[in-house]
Design a protein around this motif. Structure first.
Motif, PDB file in Angstrom:
ATOM      1  N   MET A   1       0.837  -1.188   0.000  1.00 34.43           N
ATOM      2  CA  MET A   1       0.000   0.000   0.000  1.00 34.43           C
ATOM      3  C   MET A   1       0.872   1.238   0.000  1.00 34.43           C
ATOM      4  O   MET A   1       1.850   1.319   0.739  1.00 34.43           O
ATOM      5  CB  MET A   1      -0.903   0.016   1.241  1.00 34.43           C
ATOM      6  CG  MET A   1      -1.798   1.249   1.329  1.00 34.43           C
ATOM      7  SD  MET A   1      -2.554   1.452   2.964  1.00 34.43           S
ATOM      8  CE  MET A   1      -1.119   1.985   3.914  1.00 34.43           C
ATOM      9  N   GLU A   2       0.536   2.206  -0.848  1.00 27.83           N
ATOM     10  CA  GLU A   2       1.238   3.481  -0.885  1.00 27.83           C
ATOM     11  C   GLU A   2       0.216   4.601  -0.811  1.00 27.83           C
ATOM     12  O   GLU A   2      -0.838   4.544  -1.434  1.00 27.83           O
ATOM     13  CB  GLU A   2       2.081   3.606  -2.152  1.00 27.83           C
ATOM     14  CG  GLU A   2       3.246   2.626  -2.225  1.00 27.83           C
ATOM     15  CD  GLU A   2       4.164   2.918  -3.394  1.00 27.83           C
ATOM     16  OE1 GLU A   2       3.925   3.951  -4.081  1.00 27.83           O
ATOM     17  OE2 GLU A   2       5.103   2.146  -3.620  1.00 27.83           O
ATOM     18  N   LEU A   3       0.563   5.626  -0.057  1.00 29.51           N
ATOM     19  CA  LEU A   3      -0.349   6.749   0.144  1.00 29.51           C
ATOM     20  C   LEU A   3       0.464   8.030   0.193  1.00 29.51           C
ATOM     21  O   LEU A   3       1.487   8.110   0.882  1.00 29.51           O
ATOM     22  CB  LEU A   3      -1.131   6.569   1.454  1.00 29.51           C
ATOM     23  CG  LEU A   3      -2.281   7.535   1.726  1.00 29.51           C
ATOM     24  CD1 LEU A   3      -3.374   7.366   0.692  1.00 29.51           C
ATOM     25  CD2 LEU A   3      -2.839   7.287   3.127  1.00 29.51           C
ATOM     26  N   THR A   4       0.017   9.028  -0.560  1.00 29.28           N
ATOM     27  CA  THR A   4       0.686  10.326  -0.593  1.00 29.28           C
ATOM     28  C   THR A   4      -0.363  11.412  -0.432  1.00 29.28           C
ATOM     29  O   THR A   4      -1.463  11.317  -0.990  1.00 29.28           O
ATOM     30  CB  THR A   4       1.430  10.537  -1.923  1.00 29.28           C
ATOM     31  OG1 THR A   4       2.402   9.500  -2.077  1.00 29.28           O
ATOM     32  CG2 THR A   4       2.141  11.883  -1.949  1.00 29.28           C
ATOM     33  N   GLY A   5      -0.039  12.425   0.334  1.00 26.61           N
ATOM     34  CA  GLY A   5      -0.998  13.503   0.543  1.00 26.61           C
ATOM     35  C   GLY A   5      -0.326  14.829   0.814  1.00 26.61           C
ATOM     36  O   GLY A   5       0.853  14.893   1.181  1.00 26.61           O
ATOM     37  N   ASP A   6      -1.111  15.883   0.621  1.00 33.25           N
ATOM     38  CA  ASP A   6      -0.629  17.247   0.814  1.00 33.25           C
ATOM     39  C   ASP A   6      -1.748  18.022   1.491  1.00 33.25           C
ATOM     40  O   ASP A   6      -2.854  18.106   0.960  1.00 33.25           O
ATOM     41  CB  ASP A   6      -0.280  17.860  -0.546  1.00 33.25           C
ATOM     42  CG  ASP A   6       0.689  19.011  -0.415  1.00 33.25           C
ATOM     43  OD1 ASP A   6       0.251  20.164  -0.522  1.00 33.25           O
ATOM     44  OD2 ASP A   6       1.887  18.751  -0.192  1.00 33.25           O
ATOM     45  N   VAL A   7      -1.478  18.596   2.660  1.00 31.90           N
ATOM     46  CA  VAL A   7      -2.527  19.255   3.451  1.00 31.90           C
ATOM     47  C   VAL A   7      -2.052  20.633   3.873  1.00 31.90           C
ATOM     48  O   VAL A   7      -0.918  20.799   4.332  1.00 31.90           O
ATOM     49  CB  VAL A   7      -2.878  18.426   4.707  1.00 31.90           C
ATOM     50  CG1 VAL A   7      -4.022  19.088   5.470  1.00 31.90           C
ATOM     51  CG2 VAL A   7      -3.248  17.000   4.339  1.00 31.90           C
ATOM     52  N   GLY A 118      -4.378  -9.174   4.674  1.00 30.27           N
ATOM     53  CA  GLY A 118      -3.723  -9.388   3.391  1.00 30.27           C
ATOM     54  C   GLY A 118      -4.647  -9.980   2.343  1.00 30.27           C
ATOM     55  O   GLY A 118      -4.358  -9.897   1.140  1.00 30.27           O
ATOM     56  N   LEU A 119      -5.777 -10.587   2.795  1.00 33.54           N
ATOM     57  CA  LEU A 119      -6.727 -11.177   1.853  1.00 33.54           C
ATOM     58  C   LEU A 119      -7.726 -10.167   1.308  1.00 33.54           C
ATOM     59  O   LEU A 119      -8.449 -10.450   0.355  1.00 33.54           O
ATOM     60  CB  LEU A 119      -7.484 -12.324   2.544  1.00 33.54           C
ATOM     61  CG  LEU A 119      -6.602 -13.473   3.078  1.00 33.54           C
ATOM     62  CD1 LEU A 119      -7.465 -14.509   3.782  1.00 33.54           C
ATOM     63  CD2 LEU A 119      -5.800 -14.109   1.951  1.00 33.54           C
ATOM     64  N   VAL A 120      -7.775  -9.013   1.943  1.00 36.92           N
ATOM     65  CA  VAL A 120      -8.670  -7.952   1.470  1.00 36.92           C
ATOM     66  C   VAL A 120      -8.048  -7.292   0.245  1.00 36.92           C
ATOM     67  O   VAL A 120      -6.844  -7.104   0.161  1.00 36.92           O
ATOM     68  CB  VAL A 120      -8.904  -6.904   2.579  1.00 36.92           C
ATOM     69  CG1 VAL A 120      -9.811  -5.764   2.074  1.00 36.92           C
ATOM     70  CG2 VAL A 120      -9.522  -7.571   3.796  1.00 36.92           C
ATOM     71  N   GLY A 121      -8.859  -6.928  -0.708  1.00 40.28           N
ATOM     72  CA  GLY A 121      -8.350  -6.336  -1.945  1.00 40.28           C
ATOM     73  C   GLY A 121      -7.538  -5.073  -1.702  1.00 40.28           C
ATOM     74  O   GLY A 121      -7.793  -4.305  -0.773  1.00 40.28           O
ATOM     75  N   GLY A 122      -6.539  -4.863  -2.545  1.00 44.46           N
ATOM     76  CA  GLY A 122      -5.668  -3.699  -2.403  1.00 44.46           C
ATOM     77  C   GLY A 122      -6.421  -2.383  -2.503  1.00 44.46           C
ATOM     78  O   GLY A 122      -6.135  -1.427  -1.785  1.00 44.46           O
ATOM     79  N   ARG A 123      -7.405  -2.319  -3.418  1.00 44.16           N
ATOM     80  CA  ARG A 123      -8.175  -1.080  -3.561  1.00 44.16           C
ATOM     81  C   ARG A 123      -8.944  -0.764  -2.282  1.00 44.16           C
ATOM     82  O   ARG A 123      -9.058   0.400  -1.885  1.00 44.16           O
ATOM     83  CB  ARG A 123      -9.142  -1.200  -4.728  1.00 44.16           C
ATOM     84  CG  ARG A 123      -8.474  -1.153  -6.110  1.00 44.16           C
ATOM     85  CD  ARG A 123      -9.516  -1.121  -7.199  1.00 44.16           C
ATOM     86  NE  ARG A 123      -8.907  -1.035  -8.513  1.00 44.16           N
ATOM     87  CZ  ARG A 123      -9.594  -0.983  -9.656  1.00 44.16           C
ATOM     88  NH1 ARG A 123     -10.933  -1.022  -9.611  1.00 44.16           N
ATOM     89  NH2 ARG A 123      -8.979  -0.899 -10.817  1.00 44.16           N
ATOM     90  N   MET A 124      -9.465  -1.797  -1.643  1.00 45.68           N
ATOM     91  CA  MET A 124     -10.223  -1.582  -0.415  1.00 45.68           C
ATOM     92  C   MET A 124      -9.309  -1.081   0.697  1.00 45.68           C
ATOM     93  O   MET A 124      -9.674  -0.185   1.465  1.00 45.68           O
ATOM     94  CB  MET A 124     -10.933  -2.864   0.012  1.00 45.68           C
ATOM     95  CG  MET A 124     -11.878  -2.692   1.186  1.00 45.68           C
ATOM     96  SD  MET A 124     -12.841  -4.197   1.519  1.00 45.68           S
ATOM     97  CE  MET A 124     -13.879  -4.240   0.046  1.00 45.68           C
ATOM     98  N   ILE A 125      -8.115  -1.643   0.782  1.00 44.02           N
ATOM     99  CA  ILE A 125      -7.158  -1.198   1.799  1.00 44.02           C
ATOM    100  C   ILE A 125      -6.732   0.241   1.533  1.00 44.02           C
ATOM    101  O   ILE A 125      -6.688   1.077   2.443  1.00 44.02           O
ATOM    102  CB  ILE A 125      -5.930  -2.125   1.822  1.00 44.02           C
ATOM    103  CG1 ILE A 125      -6.326  -3.511   2.326  1.00 44.02           C
ATOM    104  CG2 ILE A 125      -4.827  -1.531   2.703  1.00 44.02           C
ATOM    105  CD1 ILE A 125      -5.194  -4.512   2.330  1.00 44.02           C
TER     106      ILE A 125
END
Length: 222
Positions: A1-7, A118-125
């Motif tokens: 999982m990768e997440l990027t944000g700007d606030v 880990g069994l949950v879909g990547g998009r859902m995570i």
């Protein structure tokens, strides 16, 4: 999982940095968080409830700060266990910069999960992680810059010394006018000669001019 944000946060950089390192603020702002405790200068522990799709579990984790540049940036490594639900570990980077009187916060997160998570879909995570981040920063923003309450009513202008002096005079004038009006109603005028009528007209005209002059003077003083 990768997440990027700007606030963009409506607070000075020093306040933002202090709040990000305050366990009480983090506990209040992180969704599902039960407690964040400081166990060392650069180490914290956390307990929180996490729900991703059908998986719901209580996680206990450890957060370690590295590469700290005071009030500017730091890196954090974290790992947590949720029992049968699985485990998560990863790394994040936070950078702060001034933008006017506000602070721009940029963050990146890389994480991996195992077990039921880990069994949950990547998009859902990814969607759940993005939602949690948005909820955190909304609560964080409100903590640092709560909305100002609207005034219930307009402020009353303070009474000036001049107004305080004029007010009794105005009150006496109004009282005299009212008394005169009552006297006029109680005692209607009797019939008068043409000369008396003309004299009354001149008298009332003069009184009207005088009342107008007094009114203009009072208006200039109030």
């Amino acid at each position: 999982m990768e997440l990027t944000g700007d606030v963009l946060i409506n607070a000075a950089r020093a306040r933002v940095w202090a709040a990000l390192n305050d366990p009480a603020v983090l506990t209040a702002c992180i969704p599902g968080c039960e407690a964040v405790e400081q166990v060392g200068p650069l180490e914290k522990t956390a307990r929180m409830m996490v729900k991703v799709g059908p998986v719901r579990a209580k996680f206990s984790g450890r957060i370690l700060m590295t590469d700290v540049v005071e009030a500017e940036s730091c890196a954090m490594t974290f790992e947590g266990s949720g029992g049968a639900a699985g485990m998560a570990r990863g790394r994040s980077q936070v950078e702060l910069s001034d933008e006017g009187e506000s602070t721009r916060l940029h963050y990146t997160v890389q994480a991996s999960v195992a077990g039921k998570l880990g069994l949950v879909g990547g998009r859902m995570i990814d969607g759940a992680a993005k939602q949690m981040a948005d909820q955190f920063f909304n609560a964080f923003q409100l903590h640092l810059a709560p909305p100002q309450p609207e005034a219930d009513q307009l402020p009353t202008a303070p009474e000036t010394p001049e107004a305080a002096q004029v007010s009794p005079v105005l009150a006496q004038t109004r009282s005299a006018d009212l008394t005169g009006a009552q006297a006029t109603v109680a005692h209607p005028p009797t019939s008068k000669s043409p000369d008396d009528t003309e004299w009354l007209r001149v008298k009332w005209f003069a009184l009207g001019v005088l009342a107008t002059a007094v009114g203009v003077w009072l208006g200039a003083q109030l």
